[in-house]
Design a protein around this motif. Structure first.
Motif, short mmCIF file in Angstrom:
data_model
loop_
_atom_site.label_atom_id
_atom_site.label_comp_id
_atom_site.label_asym_id
_atom_site.label_seq_id
_atom_site.Cartn_x
_atom_site.Cartn_y
_atom_site.Cartn_z
N GLY A 88 -76.29 39.76 -14.10
CA GLY A 88 -75.98 38.44 -13.53
C GLY A 88 -76.29 38.37 -12.05
N ASP A 89 -77.35 39.08 -11.62
CA ASP A 89 -77.71 39.17 -10.19
C ASP A 89 -76.46 39.47 -9.35
OD1 ASP A 89 -79.24 39.23 -7.93
OD2 ASP A 89 -79.33 37.06 -7.69
N THR A 90 -75.67 40.41 -9.83
CA THR A 90 -74.50 40.98 -9.15
C THR A 90 -73.17 40.46 -9.68
OG1 THR A 90 -75.78 41.29 -7.11
CG2 THR A 90 -73.44 41.60 -6.91
N LEU A 142 -64.18 29.80 -4.50
CA LEU A 142 -64.62 30.03 -5.88
C LEU A 142 -66.01 30.65 -5.96
CD1 LEU A 142 -63.40 26.94 -7.91
CD2 LEU A 142 -62.47 29.25 -7.85
N SER A 143 -66.70 30.74 -4.84
CA SER A 143 -68.04 31.32 -4.86
C SER A 143 -68.39 31.83 -3.46
CB SER A 143 -69.08 30.28 -5.29
OG SER A 143 -69.18 29.29 -4.28
N ALA A 144 -69.43 32.66 -3.42
CA ALA A 144 -69.93 33.14 -2.13
C ALA A 144 -70.54 31.98 -1.35
CB ALA A 144 -70.97 34.24 -2.36
N THR A 145 -71.17 31.06 -2.06
CA THR A 145 -71.73 29.88 -1.40
C THR A 145 -70.64 29.15 -0.62
OG1 THR A 145 -73.42 29.57 -3.09
CG2 THR A 145 -72.81 27.62 -1.83
N HIS A 172 -78.35 32.74 1.02
CA HIS A 172 -76.89 32.85 1.13
C HIS A 172 -76.20 31.85 0.20
CE1 HIS A 172 -77.03 35.54 4.64
NE2 HIS A 172 -78.03 34.78 5.08
N GLY A 173 -76.86 31.47 -0.90
CA GLY A 173 -76.32 30.45 -1.78
C GLY A 173 -76.89 29.09 -1.40
N SER A 174 -76.38 28.05 -2.06
CA SER A 174 -76.92 26.70 -1.82
C SER A 174 -76.23 26.08 -0.61
CB SER A 174 -76.75 25.83 -3.06
OG SER A 174 -75.42 25.91 -3.52
N GLU A 265 -71.75 40.01 2.55
CA GLU A 265 -71.79 41.26 1.77
C GLU A 265 -71.95 41.02 0.26
OE1 GLU A 265 -71.85 44.45 2.32
OE2 GLU A 265 -71.05 44.85 4.32
N THR A 266 -72.26 39.79 -0.13
CA THR A 266 -72.28 39.46 -1.56
C THR A 266 -73.14 40.42 -2.38
OG1 THR A 266 -71.97 37.17 -0.95
CG2 THR A 266 -72.68 37.57 -3.19
N HIS A 267 -74.31 40.76 -1.88
CA HIS A 267 -75.20 41.68 -2.61
C HIS A 267 -75.10 43.11 -2.09
CE1 HIS A 267 -78.40 38.83 -4.58
NE2 HIS A 267 -77.17 38.67 -5.05
#
Ligand SMILES: Cc1ncc(COP(=O)(O)O)c(C=O)c1O
Length: 463
Positions: A88-90, A142-145, A172-174, A265-267
């Motif tokens: 899931g791409d991390t 709820l998300s890194a974005t 870095h997300g949307s 640090e998400t990835h």
């Protein structure tokens, strides 16, 4: 999430790639009738036949539909088993449905999912994040974005400056401010493919090349910059590692110009239990993350220093705290926090990383062995439990170099060829991630299939 790579030179004859790709498409379609059936049905109710638009970009005439996933494997609706190196791409870096997280989620679902009130889990998770990453104070999304969106707003709010610095070819997300890049003359421009930007990104953003200390200094000296938002290593245009001294310069310059340093640090969580920050002693003012930290249950987090927190608190009225653009009704909900607690404390443990990091090396060793056996001018980067190969002899130092090394057609072939042999790579990249459930046999299967494909391509290696 990925960035589109332009076609580039890889020393492989494109006609050989096209020939092999046609055969792989044929094989894929013959062996995935049930996925095709679902896709045809899906097309009548979802644009592109997928629940999210970018899923049309998976290699193959249609995506594989998943029946069930567990640990480092999943099974598709046609009954094929896959080693999942995409995870899931991390989002599934824990392995799919890790048992302790599943048990907690099952229990929590029956005890309340969301109430807009804090739980003890939130305290435990914040304490654990402080222990791992060093920053004392945490908030949840709820998300890194969302974490990135929120910290950008805060940074502009407390500094009174309008721009952020990001690296060329970052992801870095949307997040509107990050859909910017550099043109040939080094100006910040809207990024290729940017859908409906609210304003010209040059209004909000200053882009610098990764590893370009002079460029960074010019941006920060402008006095316009509220924050630098940076992955410690680029991971969305291939992996681009920092030069020795780059992070020290980034920290020194941001301090000198009173600019907040935000590390995403998400990835790079793949570098170890405390992410790249923990492994390399970075000292950000703010940190963001998401994806894996709740085992795949939607969750994000951002941490900050006492000083940043004081600046925020001193500038926001209690009466306005819910209407200023930070929040989300479901943010910090009971289920996310319960999943995060168990995932951090029982799944993504020091011991788990003790298994994942050597597997990352084993995967990269296998790729390096294939590259050198066939004399290809490619290289493989390592980022703890994550690795990625690039079609260039030297490791890229900038996003532009990494992007220029891309070859969309060859990548589609590599992905489809491995998929047809039971291996899922991260789409649009040549990237693999190890989970605590991944085995040496899973990694060796990739080494074998990768070597086999190189053997079929190598007849076309040019002198
Ligand atoms: C470094 C980085 N930050 C943030 C995000 C956004 O994550 P999400 O889409 O889960 O919000 C991504 C997604 O790929 C990412 O790679």
């Amino acid at each position: 999430m990925p960035s589109p790579l332009p076609a580039g030179s890889t020393s492989i004859d494109p006609s050989r790639v096209a020939e092999l790709t046609a055969a792989e498409h044929d094989l894929f379609e013959r062996t995935h009738p049930r996925s095709r059936e679902l896709f045809e049905r899906a097309r009548t109710v979802m644009p592109g036949g997928v629940p999210m638009s970018w899923m049309v970009k998976w290699p193959g005439a249609f995506p594989v539909f998943v029946a069930e996933a567990s640990g480092a494997h999943f099974r598709d609706v046609d009954g094929h088993d896959y080693v999942d190196l995409c995870l899931g791409d991390t989002g599934a870096m824990t392995g799919h449905s890790p048992e302790p997280t599943v048990a907690t989620v099952r229990e929590q679902v029956g005890r309340g999912i969301t109430s807009m009130l804090p739980t003890e889990d939130s305290v435990v998770v914040a304490e654990e994040l402080r222990r791992r990453f060093g920053l004392p104070l945490w908030q949840f999304t709820l998300s890194a974005t969302d974490a990135n969106r929120h910290v950008i707003r805060y940074a502009r709010h407390v500094t009174g400056r309008r721009k952020i610095v990001v690296h060329d070819h970052c992801y870095h997300g949307s997040v509107d401010e990050t859909f910017a890049g550099l043109d040939a003359s080094g100006r910040t421009v809207s990024r290729r493919g940017n859908i409906g930007p609210p304003v010209d990104p040059a209004e909000t953003t200053w882009v610098v090349e990764f590893n370009d200390i002079d460029g960074l200094e010019r941006a920060l000296a402008s006095g316009e910059v509220a924050a630098v938002l940076a992955e410690p290593a680029l991971t969305n245009v291939g992996i681009v590692l920092p030069d020795p001294g780059y992070h020290e310069a980034l920290r020194e310059l941001t301090r000198r110009h009173d600019v907040l340093l935000v590390v995403d640090e998400t990835h790079t969580l793949s570098a170890g239990p405390g992410g790249y920050t923990g492994a390399h002693g970075l000292e950000p003012d703010i940190m963001t993350m998401g994806k894996a930290i709740a085992g795949g249950i939607p969750a994000g987090a951002f941490g900050m220093t006492e000083e940043v927190s004081d600046r925020i608190n001193a500038s926001i009225e209690l009466e306005d705290i819910d209407v200023g653009g930070i929040g989300g009704t479901l943010a910090g909900n009971q289920l996310s926090l319960a999943a995060m607690r168990t995932t951090l404390i029982e799944v993504l443990t020091d011991e788990a990383f003790g298994r994942m990091l050597p597997l990352g090396d084993r995967w990269a060793d296998g790729v390096d062995a294939g590259i050198s056996a066939y004399g290809l001018p490619w290289n493989c980067a390592r980022l703890g439990a994550r690795g990625e190969y690039t079609f260039t002899p030297d490791a890229p130092r900038t996003g532009a170099q990494a992007a220029a090394a891309g070859d969309f057609e060859l990548e589609q072939l590599l992905h489809l060829y491995t998929l047809n042999r039971g291996i899922l790579l991260t789409p649009f990249h040549n990237m693999a991630l190890m989970s605590p459930a991944t085995t040496e046999a899973d990694v060796d299967r990739h080494t074998e299939v990768f070597g086999e494909l190189l053997g079929r391509l190598v007849g076309s290696v040019q002198a």
